[in-house]
Scaffold this active site. Structure first.
Site, PDB file in Angstrom:
ATOM      1  N   SER A 123       0.849  -1.195   0.000  1.00  0.00           N
ATOM      2  CA  SER A 123       0.000   0.000   0.000  1.00  0.00           C
ATOM      3  C   SER A 123       0.879   1.237   0.000  1.00  0.00           C
ATOM      4  O   SER A 123       2.025   1.187   0.448  1.00  0.00           O
ATOM      5  CB  SER A 123      -0.861   0.013   1.268  1.00  0.00           C
ATOM      6  OG  SER A 123      -1.400   1.296   1.481  1.00  0.00           O
ATOM      7  N   SER A 124       0.319   2.354  -0.448  1.00  0.00           N
ATOM      8  CA  SER A 124       1.102   3.603  -0.457  1.00  0.00           C
ATOM      9  C   SER A 124       1.377   4.084   0.969  1.00  0.00           C
ATOM     10  O   SER A 124       2.241   4.931   1.190  1.00  0.00           O
ATOM     11  CB  SER A 124       0.332   4.687  -1.220  1.00  0.00           C
ATOM     12  OG  SER A 124      -0.943   4.875  -0.628  1.00  0.00           O
ATOM     13  N   CYS A 125       0.669   3.534   1.953  1.00  0.00           N
ATOM     14  CA  CYS A 125       0.885   4.042   3.328  1.00  0.00           C
ATOM     15  C   CYS A 125       2.145   3.470   3.956  1.00  0.00           C
ATOM     16  O   CYS A 125       2.487   3.793   5.097  1.00  0.00           O
ATOM     17  CB  CYS A 125      -0.327   3.767   4.192  1.00  0.00           C
ATOM     18  SG  CYS A 125      -0.451   2.080   4.715  1.00  0.00           S
ATOM     19  N   TYR A 142      -0.722  -0.983  10.131  1.00  0.00           N
ATOM     20  CA  TYR A 142      -0.960  -1.602   8.817  1.00  0.00           C
ATOM     21  C   TYR A 142       0.300  -1.476   7.969  1.00  0.00           C
ATOM     22  O   TYR A 142       0.740  -2.441   7.326  1.00  0.00           O
ATOM     23  CB  TYR A 142      -2.125  -0.878   8.157  1.00  0.00           C
ATOM     24  CG  TYR A 142      -2.539  -1.354   6.794  1.00  0.00           C
ATOM     25  CD1 TYR A 142      -2.318  -0.560   5.662  1.00  0.00           C
ATOM     26  CD2 TYR A 142      -3.179  -2.572   6.606  1.00  0.00           C
ATOM     27  CE1 TYR A 142      -2.719  -0.973   4.402  1.00  0.00           C
ATOM     28  CE2 TYR A 142      -3.589  -3.001   5.347  1.00  0.00           C
ATOM     29  CZ  TYR A 142      -3.353  -2.188   4.251  1.00  0.00           C
ATOM     30  OH  TYR A 142      -3.748  -2.599   2.999  1.00  0.00           O
ATOM     31  N   LYS A 153       2.588  -4.458   6.281  1.00  0.00           N
ATOM     32  CA  LYS A 153       2.821  -4.505   4.832  1.00  0.00           C
ATOM     33  C   LYS A 153       4.329  -4.470   4.518  1.00  0.00           C
ATOM     34  O   LYS A 153       4.805  -5.142   3.605  1.00  0.00           O
ATOM     35  CB  LYS A 153       2.093  -3.347   4.145  1.00  0.00           C
ATOM     36  CG  LYS A 153       0.575  -3.530   4.091  1.00  0.00           C
ATOM     37  CD  LYS A 153       0.202  -4.753   3.246  1.00  0.00           C
ATOM     38  CE  LYS A 153      -1.281  -4.925   3.108  1.00  0.00           C
ATOM     39  NZ  LYS A 153      -1.624  -6.114   2.289  1.00  0.00           N
ATOM     40  N   HIS A 171     -12.729   3.934   3.217  1.00  0.00           N
ATOM     41  CA  HIS A 171     -11.832   4.996   2.752  1.00  0.00           C
ATOM     42  C   HIS A 171     -12.661   6.207   2.340  1.00  0.00           C
ATOM     43  O   HIS A 171     -13.888   6.143   2.255  1.00  0.00           O
ATOM     44  CB  HIS A 171     -11.004   4.476   1.573  1.00  0.00           C
ATOM     45  CG  HIS A 171      -9.985   3.457   1.963  1.00  0.00           C
ATOM     46  ND1 HIS A 171     -10.188   2.113   1.781  1.00  0.00           N
ATOM     47  CD2 HIS A 171      -8.788   3.564   2.572  1.00  0.00           C
ATOM     48  CE1 HIS A 171      -9.140   1.437   2.246  1.00  0.00           C
ATOM     49  NE2 HIS A 171      -8.274   2.299   2.726  1.00  0.00           N
TER      50      HIS A 171
HETATM   51  O1  GFB Z   1      -9.109   7.322   2.671  1.00  0.00           O
HETATM   52  P1  GFB Z   1      -8.737   7.634   4.076  1.00  0.00           P
HETATM   53  O2  GFB Z   1      -9.630   7.109   5.141  1.00  0.00           O
HETATM   54  O3  GFB Z   1      -7.303   7.036   4.379  1.00  0.00           O
HETATM   55  O4  GFB Z   1      -8.607   9.222   4.330  1.00  0.00           O
HETATM   56  P2  GFB Z   1      -5.815   7.540   4.078  1.00  0.00           P
HETATM   57  C1  GFB Z   1      -8.079  10.047   3.351  1.00  0.00           C
HETATM   58  C2  GFB Z   1      -8.325  11.501   3.752  1.00  0.00           C
HETATM   59  O5  GFB Z   1      -9.741  11.769   3.570  1.00  0.00           O
HETATM   60  C3  GFB Z   1      -8.013  11.886   5.204  1.00  0.00           C
HETATM   61  C4  GFB Z   1     -10.227  12.495   4.680  1.00  0.00           C
HETATM   62  O6  GFB Z   1      -7.423  13.169   5.187  1.00  0.00           O
HETATM   63  C5  GFB Z   1      -9.396  11.961   5.834  1.00  0.00           C
HETATM   64  O7  GFB Z   1      -9.457  12.880   6.913  1.00  0.00           O
HETATM   65  N1  GFB Z   1     -11.663  12.260   4.824  1.00  0.00           N
HETATM   66  C6  GFB Z   1     -12.596  13.238   4.719  1.00  0.00           C
HETATM   67  C7  GFB Z   1     -12.275  11.102   5.084  1.00  0.00           C
HETATM   68  N2  GFB Z   1     -13.826  12.734   4.951  1.00  0.00           N
HETATM   69  C8  GFB Z   1     -13.657  11.405   5.174  1.00  0.00           C
HETATM   70  C9  GFB Z   1     -14.572  10.339   5.463  1.00  0.00           C
HETATM   71  O8  GFB Z   1     -15.790  10.537   5.585  1.00  0.00           O
HETATM   72  N3  GFB Z   1     -14.042   9.104   5.599  1.00  0.00           N
HETATM   73  C10 GFB Z   1     -12.699   8.862   5.488  1.00  0.00           C
HETATM   74  N4  GFB Z   1     -12.260   7.610   5.629  1.00  0.00           N
HETATM   75  N5  GFB Z   1     -11.782   9.846   5.243  1.00  0.00           N
HETATM   76  C11 GFB Z   1      -5.378   4.980   4.100  1.00  0.00           C
HETATM   77  C12 GFB Z   1      -4.871   4.011   5.127  1.00  0.00           C
HETATM   78  O9  GFB Z   1      -4.997   6.273   4.568  1.00  0.00           O
HETATM   79  O10 GFB Z   1      -4.773   4.790   2.827  1.00  0.00           O
HETATM   80  C13 GFB Z   1      -5.111   2.595   4.633  1.00  0.00           C
HETATM   81  O11 GFB Z   1      -5.543   4.242   6.354  1.00  0.00           O
HETATM   82  C14 GFB Z   1      -4.554   2.417   3.239  1.00  0.00           C
HETATM   83  O12 GFB Z   1      -4.478   1.714   5.510  1.00  0.00           O
HETATM   84  C15 GFB Z   1      -5.056   3.488   2.307  1.00  0.00           C
HETATM   85  O13 GFB Z   1      -3.167   2.468   3.292  1.00  0.00           O
HETATM   86  C16 GFB Z   1      -4.405   3.345   0.938  1.00  0.00           C
HETATM   87  O14 GFB Z   1      -5.617   7.750   2.638  1.00  0.00           O
HETATM   88  O15 GFB Z   1      -5.481   8.670   5.002  1.00  0.00           O
END
Ligand code: GFB
Length: 323
Positions: free
Chosen positions: A114-116, A143, A147, A186
């Site tokens: 993953s990119s994380c 996570y 990975k 996500h």
């Molecule tokens: O997609 P996301 O949950 O994960 O959050 P990451 C991306 C951005 O979207 C963050 C914002 O800055 C969140 O604050 N965001 C805004 C929201 N509104 C929302 C919402 O309603 N739900 C969610 N979920 N986010 C993930 C990793 O990081 O990237 C995983 O946690 C994985 O493990 C994935 O690696 C590729 O992009 O921050």
């Protein structure tokens, strides 16, 4: 010009571990075009955290190639609140499948990272060699470390046993089959679901977490599946390979695009009590481009497709519930 293939999937027994997940189901869809035998392990009878069950499944089905797309996944909130599952389950799943792939003489395995895995403040676009050069993003370090361990395991088995195990690093994926649960998902599916609900309820505003200033890259999952199958057929080395679009968008602009796609005309309200996570994580995709592959679905197209799938899947569920 693509590099010449180094591995043929045709007529092979190909196990897609995690076949019901977002990327696993897309890989199954894309493999239909490869004239191979697709193997899937039913979740009810094969718990990938249980080594004996994985061993028995591989003994019975004798996979020749494996896409290891099975993992405990989730968005920023899920990662931040369930660290034990995100590190524990993922270490168990990947260790079982990678080690048993060696013992069952699997010809080729692809591990999905993953990119994380990259440092919170990695150079942008993120090159593959920035791995382990600085601290991780705290909200998903559990996570990420799992990975990274999977990557290192594939590299170690290549060095010590000559296993053809490769590792791909997809960026944030989205598309049909995504998880739309508002807490565990996500951002892209979460915003689609929120905009839909706000529209139905004629709400004044929809809520977006964080400041909206974070930047993310989004790859449509059917493009990702195509890229992963391309990599399986054209790449064999211990270096990891980024899989993305190389294009980033702010969460604020994504929210605006989602509202336009859904037809929600209310305003956007930011919940600053929620974390932004990594400020940016757009990946350097030149290594994969040099091999001859790049993504082809724009965010607008992918969003429209995902929205159509979401509406259809909700209609199906409502019909089932009414039956
Ligand atoms: O997609 P996301 O949950 O994960 O959050 P990451 C991306 C951005 O979207 C963050 C914002 O800055 C969140 O604050 N965001 C805004 C929201 N509104 C929302 C919402 O309603 N739900 C969610 N979920 N986010 C993930 C990793 O990081 O990237 C995983 O946690 C994985 O493990 C994935 O690696 C590729 O992009 O921050």
């Amino acid at each position: 010009m693509p590099t010449s293939p180094c591995y043929a999937l045709r007529s092979k027994r190909v196990w897609v571990a995690g076949h019901r997940g977002l990327v696993g189901s897309a890989i199954v869809r894309r493999l239909e075009r490869e004239s191979c035998e697709i193997l899937v392990a039913p979740r009810e009878s094969v718990d990938l955290r249980d080594r004996a069950q994985v061993d028995r499944f591989m003994h019975e089905t004798k996979p020749q190639a494996i896409f290891l797309a099975a993992a405990k996944v989730g968005g920023i909130h899920a990662n931040d609140t369930r660290p034990a599952e995100f590190i524990g389950d993922n270490l168990m799943i990947q260790t079982n499948v990678i080690d048993l792939a060696h013992r069952h003489r699997v010809e080729k395995l692809m591990f999905l990272g993953s990119s994380c895995i990259y440092p919170r403040m990695a150079p942008q676009p993120i090159p593959e060699d920035s791995l382990l050069t600085a601290p991780l993003e705290p909200t998903n370090e559990w996570y990420a470390i799992a990975k990274i361990a999977g990557i290192k395991m594939c590299q170690a088995y290549r060095r010590q046993y000559g296993c053809d195990f490769i590792a791909a690093m997809p960026t944030n994926l989205y598309g049909p089959g995504d998880n739309f649960d508002l807490l565990q998902s996500h951002v892209l599916p979460a915003l689609l679901a929120k905009a839909h609900a706000a529209k139905l309820q004629r709400a004044e505003a929809m809520e977006v977490w964080g400041t909206g200033r974070a930047l993310r890259e989004f790859l449509y999952v059917d493009d990702a599946a195509d890229g992963l199958i391309f990599l399986m057929q054209h790449y064999s080395d211990e270096g990891i390979v980024n899989l993305g679009t190389g294009v980033e968008i702010s969460i604020a602009d994504l929210a605006t695009l989602v509202c336009r796609t859904v037809g929600f005309q209310g305003s956007i309200r930011y919940d600053h009590s929620r974390p932004d996570g990594t400020p940016r994580k757009v990946m350097d995709v030149s290594r994969l481009a040099a091999l001859g592959w790049q993504a082809s679905t724009s965010l607008e197209q992918g969003l429209a497709e995902t929205w159509r799938w979401y509406l259809a899947s909700r209609a199906d569920r409502q019909q089932t519930a009414a039956a």
